[in-house]
Design a protein around this motif. Structure first.
Motif, PDB file in Angstrom:
ATOM      1  N   VAL A 261       5.468   9.018   1.288  1.00 18.20           N
ATOM      2  CA  VAL A 261       4.988   8.049   2.268  1.00 18.20           C
ATOM      3  C   VAL A 261       6.112   7.702   3.234  1.00 18.20           C
ATOM      4  O   VAL A 261       7.264   7.512   2.822  1.00 18.20           O
ATOM      5  CB  VAL A 261       4.468   6.764   1.595  1.00 18.20           C
ATOM      6  CG1 VAL A 261       3.927   5.787   2.626  1.00 18.20           C
ATOM      7  CG2 VAL A 261       3.411   7.080   0.554  1.00 18.20           C
ATOM      8  N   VAL A 262       5.773   7.657   4.505  1.00 15.70           N
ATOM      9  CA  VAL A 262       6.671   7.141   5.532  1.00 15.70           C
ATOM     10  C   VAL A 262       6.053   5.862   6.079  1.00 15.70           C
ATOM     11  O   VAL A 262       4.927   5.875   6.593  1.00 15.70           O
ATOM     12  CB  VAL A 262       6.891   8.162   6.664  1.00 15.70           C
ATOM     13  CG1 VAL A 262       7.694   7.524   7.794  1.00 15.70           C
ATOM     14  CG2 VAL A 262       7.613   9.386   6.133  1.00 15.70           C
ATOM     15  N   LEU A 263       6.775   4.781   5.959  1.00 12.90           N
ATOM     16  CA  LEU A 263       6.317   3.471   6.427  1.00 12.90           C
ATOM     17  C   LEU A 263       7.012   3.159   7.743  1.00 12.90           C
ATOM     18  O   LEU A 263       8.251   3.074   7.794  1.00 12.90           O
ATOM     19  CB  LEU A 263       6.609   2.390   5.390  1.00 12.90           C
ATOM     20  CG  LEU A 263       6.218   0.962   5.747  1.00 12.90           C
ATOM     21  CD1 LEU A 263       4.720   0.848   5.978  1.00 12.90           C
ATOM     22  CD2 LEU A 263       6.656  -0.001   4.646  1.00 12.90           C
ATOM     23  N   VAL A 264       6.240   3.016   8.824  1.00 14.78           N
ATOM     24  CA  VAL A 264       6.788   2.808  10.161  1.00 14.78           C
ATOM     25  C   VAL A 264       6.474   1.383  10.608  1.00 14.78           C
ATOM     26  O   VAL A 264       5.314   0.954  10.585  1.00 14.78           O
ATOM     27  CB  VAL A 264       6.184   3.815  11.164  1.00 14.78           C
ATOM     28  CG1 VAL A 264       6.767   3.574  12.564  1.00 14.78           C
ATOM     29  CG2 VAL A 264       6.443   5.233  10.712  1.00 14.78           C
ATOM     30  N   ASP A 265       7.511   0.679  11.020  1.00 11.22           N
ATOM     31  CA  ASP A 265       7.327  -0.671  11.576  1.00 11.22           C
ATOM     32  C   ASP A 265       7.200  -0.543  13.090  1.00 11.22           C
ATOM     33  O   ASP A 265       8.189  -0.475  13.815  1.00 11.22           O
ATOM     34  CB  ASP A 265       8.521  -1.560  11.202  1.00 11.22           C
ATOM     35  CG  ASP A 265       8.253  -3.028  11.512  1.00 11.22           C
ATOM     36  OD1 ASP A 265       7.228  -3.305  12.166  1.00 11.22           O
ATOM     37  OD2 ASP A 265       9.058  -3.890  11.111  1.00 11.22           O
TER      38      ASP A 265
ATOM     39  N   VAL B  41      -3.727   7.793  15.577  1.00 13.52           N
ATOM     40  CA  VAL B  41      -3.789   7.829  14.108  1.00 13.52           C
ATOM     41  C   VAL B  41      -5.125   8.414  13.671  1.00 13.52           C
ATOM     42  O   VAL B  41      -6.063   8.578  14.460  1.00 13.52           O
ATOM     43  CB  VAL B  41      -3.599   6.413  13.519  1.00 13.52           C
ATOM     44  CG1 VAL B  41      -2.248   5.848  13.884  1.00 13.52           C
ATOM     45  CG2 VAL B  41      -4.698   5.477  14.020  1.00 13.52           C
ATOM     46  N   ASP B  42      -5.199   8.703  12.362  1.00 15.97           N
ATOM     47  CA  ASP B  42      -6.420   9.267  11.786  1.00 15.97           C
ATOM     48  C   ASP B  42      -7.364   8.188  11.258  1.00 15.97           C
ATOM     49  O   ASP B  42      -8.548   8.469  11.020  1.00 15.97           O
ATOM     50  CB  ASP B  42      -6.061  10.223  10.629  1.00 15.97           C
ATOM     51  CG  ASP B  42      -5.180  11.359  11.111  1.00 15.97           C
ATOM     52  OD1 ASP B  42      -5.413  11.853  12.226  1.00 15.97           O
ATOM     53  OD2 ASP B  42      -4.249  11.741  10.377  1.00 15.97           O
TER      54      ASP B  42
ATOM     55  N   GLN C 112       5.878  15.681   8.850  1.00 15.71           N
ATOM     56  CA  GLN C 112       6.435  16.875   8.223  1.00 15.71           C
ATOM     57  C   GLN C 112       7.092  16.564   6.878  1.00 15.71           C
ATOM     58  O   GLN C 112       7.126  17.418   5.990  1.00 15.71           O
ATOM     59  CB  GLN C 112       7.455  17.531   9.156  1.00 15.71           C
ATOM     60  CG  GLN C 112       6.837  18.043  10.454  1.00 15.71           C
ATOM     61  CD  GLN C 112       7.885  18.608  11.410  1.00 15.71           C
ATOM     62  OE1 GLN C 112       9.090  18.616  11.101  1.00 15.71           O
ATOM     63  NE2 GLN C 112       7.431  19.075  12.587  1.00 15.71           N
ATOM     64  N   ASP C 113       7.587  15.344   6.734  1.00 19.39           N
ATOM     65  CA  ASP C 113       8.273  14.958   5.504  1.00 19.39           C
ATOM     66  C   ASP C 113       7.438  14.031   4.634  1.00 19.39           C
ATOM     67  O   ASP C 113       7.966  13.426   3.692  1.00 19.39           O
ATOM     68  CB  ASP C 113       9.589  14.261   5.843  1.00 19.39           C
ATOM     69  CG  ASP C 113      10.546  15.180   6.592  1.00 19.39           C
ATOM     70  OD1 ASP C 113      10.488  16.400   6.369  1.00 19.39           O
ATOM     71  OD2 ASP C 113      11.331  14.658   7.428  1.00 19.39           O
ATOM     72  N   ALA C 114       6.141  13.843   4.925  1.00 18.65           N
ATOM     73  CA  ALA C 114       5.325  12.886   4.166  1.00 18.65           C
ATOM     74  C   ALA C 114       3.891  13.378   4.089  1.00 18.65           C
ATOM     75  O   ALA C 114       3.439  14.182   4.909  1.00 18.65           O
ATOM     76  CB  ALA C 114       5.373  11.504   4.833  1.00 18.65           C
ATOM     77  N   ASP C 115       3.220  12.873   3.040  1.00 16.14           N
ATOM     78  CA  ASP C 115       1.789  13.145   2.912  1.00 16.14           C
ATOM     79  C   ASP C 115       0.959  12.179   3.765  1.00 16.14           C
ATOM     80  O   ASP C 115      -0.155  12.514   4.167  1.00 16.14           O
ATOM     81  CB  ASP C 115       1.367  13.021   1.437  1.00 16.14           C
ATOM     82  CG  ASP C 115       2.084  14.054   0.577  1.00 16.14           C
ATOM     83  OD1 ASP C 115       2.222  15.208   1.035  1.00 16.14           O
ATOM     84  OD2 ASP C 115       2.500  13.692  -0.533  1.00 16.14           O
ATOM     85  N   ILE C 116       1.481  10.996   4.002  1.00 17.82           N
ATOM     86  CA  ILE C 116       0.782   9.995   4.806  1.00 17.82           C
ATOM     87  C   ILE C 116       1.801   9.101   5.492  1.00 17.82           C
ATOM     88  O   ILE C 116       2.873   8.803   4.930  1.00 17.82           O
ATOM     89  CB  ILE C 116      -0.190   9.144   3.947  1.00 17.82           C
ATOM     90  CG1 ILE C 116      -0.992   8.196   4.838  1.00 17.82           C
ATOM     91  CG2 ILE C 116       0.550   8.382   2.861  1.00 17.82           C
ATOM     92  CD1 ILE C 116      -2.123   7.477   4.103  1.00 17.82           C
ATOM     93  N   VAL C 117       1.518   8.744   6.729  1.00 13.46           N
ATOM     94  CA  VAL C 117       2.354   7.839   7.511  1.00 13.46           C
ATOM     95  C   VAL C 117       1.578   6.536   7.689  1.00 13.46           C
ATOM     96  O   VAL C 117       0.473   6.532   8.256  1.00 13.46           O
ATOM     97  CB  VAL C 117       2.713   8.437   8.883  1.00 13.46           C
ATOM     98  CG1 VAL C 117       3.539   7.441   9.695  1.00 13.46           C
ATOM     99  CG2 VAL C 117       3.463   9.739   8.702  1.00 13.46           C
TER     100      VAL C 117
ATOM    101  N   LEU D 139       0.832  -1.199   0.000  1.00 21.94           N
ATOM    102  CA  LEU D 139       0.000   0.000   0.000  1.00 21.94           C
ATOM    103  C   LEU D 139       0.869   1.252   0.000  1.00 21.94           C
ATOM    104  O   LEU D 139       0.553   2.246  -0.683  1.00 21.94           O
ATOM    105  CB  LEU D 139      -0.934  -0.017   1.206  1.00 21.94           C
ATOM    106  CG  LEU D 139      -1.874   1.182   1.337  1.00 21.94           C
ATOM    107  CD1 LEU D 139      -2.793   1.287   0.126  1.00 21.94           C
ATOM    108  CD2 LEU D 139      -2.709   1.074   2.621  1.00 21.94           C
ATOM    109  N   ALA D 140       1.959   1.221   0.759  1.00 22.51           N
ATOM    110  CA  ALA D 140       2.886   2.364   0.752  1.00 22.51           C
ATOM    111  C   ALA D 140       3.475   2.577  -0.640  1.00 22.51           C
ATOM    112  O   ALA D 140       3.578   3.719  -1.131  1.00 22.51           O
ATOM    113  CB  ALA D 140       3.990   2.131   1.773  1.00 22.51           C
TER     114      ALA D 140
END
Length: 584
Positions: free
Chosen positions: A376-380, A477-478, A453-458, A365-366
């Motif tokens: 996109v920022v993908l956080v594990d 989260v949203d 700040q550095d992405a449109d979606i996390v 999805l990312a």
């Protein structure tokens, strides 16, 4: 009605007698070889008084001989059993006849030798006859009264009652005659006129002799009546049709046995399938999810088939034109519609249990969002069993857990994904001993704000809802998407996860069905449900681009089925079915 019951009981009695040890032993003696109980079976012919006897044996002629001899033995045994019922009455009557006959002989002698002593002897003998007769009458009357108290007598009790009443009717007249005879003898023994003493005695003796003769005649009639009753009440057992040797064996019959085994196997398989389906509480279709969870299905992801020998990687970048990639694009579009009024900057990907494929969904999805022009920022955030670094082939020496120990910028520890430049990956880092406390800390909120700040979606990949980490992250989260594996995720686990998300105040956007079998059009047809534009697209094709057409049997079932590929009922001709995604 009672006569019908008696006949039925009698038939069942004969059926049981045919397999008793006594009858089998008698048949074995006549045949010269043993007959076993398991060889013979008898049953009543419906709506008749016939009994069908069946005998099995390896020799057909022996089977016929055993059947015929068993019937002969049963007839003999039946006559013996019925004769015993009247044997006592016949013996008593015969004994009384012998005594009366002896008395008649004595009386005739007394007539010749008119003797007073002889009269006294006769008086003693008559008195001896009266006492047992009176006892017998009293006993019979008592037994008859006891039998008449039973409102629903059995056949045997009815026979006993009739027998005792007949005996009483025979004994009473005899007792009366003996009493008259006793009176005459008493009168004879009293003093009389000496002028006519001899003639009077002779006359009285002749009268007594006549009474004895009457008793003798009554006893003979009673004996004949008992014998007639025995013959009349003895059920007749006759052999209607003799047994003959069978020309064809009854077993083995391979074709019949095979057909029977196939039918039993089919019914057993159907029963097992029904039981499995009844006990299966997993979510399988979109209708199940909407009914149980009251959530929309925002994505349908088929089972991703990796080439042999290759590791897990970004499928949407290697196969951009595959149906799975199109499904991820549809998921991206649905999420964009869901965030029209309330933009989704932080998206949590979770599942009810392990092995649902949430990491695969999060990573692809990312990538598909990055292909759509988003950063996109993908956080594990799975600090227990992280997988994103292995999935993407990245290093996990430094990651999210290291940001909690010092003031380090997110961009300093994030890594870029090959072939997808606008995706930054924040791996888990070293595994901490207290992941829930770290994810619930203020520092975690600062990390997410810095990532925004550095992405449109996390996009946050979380552990399953079995641990408290998900509840902590859901409040930060949203939006949340819940990954469900059809046929594996249970209803109770999904409802528990949804309830936990609601308590945390999370905004659950919908459900993604993941790892759908490619051969199940009823699942994968949901893609056409959300995208009419691609309704004619061939989903089931191989890697080299060759279409895999459905089999003739599947096309036939598709025509006969009242449901379409979505699992909904087919609409009538001329009616257009429209599917619109309502904006939140």
């Amino acid at each position: 009605y009672y006569a019908y019951l008696d006949s039925q009981q009698l038939l069942q009695t004969y059926i049981q007698l045919l397999t008793t040890e006594k009858v089998l032993n008698a048949a074995s003696e006549k045949l010269g070889y043993p007959v076993y109980a398991g060889q013979a079976s008898a049953q009543q012919v419906p709506d008749t008084q016939f009994v069908r006897l069946t005998v099995t044996n390896t020799d057909p002629q022996r089977a016929a001989d055993i059947a015929n001899v068993l019937v002969m033995v049963l007839i003999d045994q039946n006559e013996e059993l019925q004769a015993v019922r009247y044997l006592t009455s016949e013996q008593n009557l015969q004994s009384q006849i012998d005594q009366v006959q002896s008395q008649i002989t004595t009386m005739q002698t007394q007539i010749n030798d008119i003797s007073e002593a002889t009269v006294q002897d006769q008086l003693v003998q008559v008195k001896a006859q009266i006492e047992p007769l009176q006892t017998q009458v009293t006993t019979l009357e008592t037994e008859i009264a006891d039998l008449q108290k039973n409102r629903y007598p059995t056949e045997e009790e009815n026979a006993q009652l009739a027998e005792k009443e007949a005996t009483l009717a025979q004994v009473k007249p005899i007792l009366t005659l003996y009493q008259q005879l006793y009176t005459n003898l008493v009168v004879l023994g009293q003093p009389v006129d000496t002028g006519t003493n001899t003639s009077t005695r002779l006359q009285q003796l002749q009268t007594t002799l006549s009474l004895y003769q009457g008793i003798y005649v009554n006893l003979l009639n009673s004996l004949e009546n008992v014998r007639f009753a025995r013959v009349q009440n003895t059920p007749n057992v006759v052999q209607v049709e003799p047994a003959v040797a069978s020309t064809s064996p009854i077993s083995p019959r391979p074709f019949q046995s095979t057909a029977l085994a196939a039918a039993v196997g089919l019914m057993l398989a159907a029963g097992i399938a029904f039981l499995i389906e009844y006990l299966d509480d997993t979510l399988k279709t979109m209708e199940d999810i909407e009914r149980v969870m009251q959530l929309p299905v925002v994505g349908y992801i088929a089972e991703i088939q990796y080439e042999s020998g290759s590791d897990e990687s970004l499928y949407v970048t290697r196969q951009p034109r595959s149906p799975v990639s199109e499904a991820f694009r549809l998921l991206r579009t649905n999420l964009e519609f869901a965030g029209v009024d309330r933009p989704i900057r932080r998206l949590l990907v979770t599942s009810a249990g392990p092995g649902e494929g949430k990491t695969t969904i999060a990573v692809n999805l990312a990538a598909i969002m990055a292909q759509g022009g988003k950063r996109v920022v993908l956080v594990d955030a799975d600090l227990r069993r992280p997988k994103i670094h292995r999935f993407l082939g990245l290093s996990n020496k430094v990651g999210l857990s290291d940001l909690f120990r010092g003031v380090v910028a997110v961009r300093m520890v994030s890594q870029q994904v090959q072939d997808v430049e606008t995706v930054s990956v924040l791996t888990s880092g070293s595994l901490p001993p207290n992941p829930t406390e770290l994810l619930a800390s203020v520092r975690m909120e600062q990390i997410l704000q810095e990532a925004e700040q550095d992405a449109d979606i996390v996009i946050i990949d979380s552990p399953p809802s079995l641990v408290a980490d998900v509840q902590v992250l859901a409040g930060k989260v949203d939006g949340v998407i819940l990954i469900i594996h059809p046929g594996h995720t249970q209803e109770d686990a999904s409802l528990a996860t949804l309830e936990m998300l609601n308590r945390a105040g999370a905004r659950t956007l919908g459900v993604v069905l993941n790892r759908i079998p490619r051969g199940r059009s009823d699942y994968y047809g949901g893609y056409r449900h959300y995208s009419p534009y691609y309704s004619g697209y061939h989903y089931y094709h191989s890697m080299d681009g060759q279409d895999l057409k459905p089999s003739r049997m599947r096309r036939l079932f598709g025509k006969l089925s009242p449901f379409n590929h979505n699992g909904h009922k087919k609409v009538e001709a001329g009616v257009v079915e429209e599917n619109v995604i309502e904006k939140p």
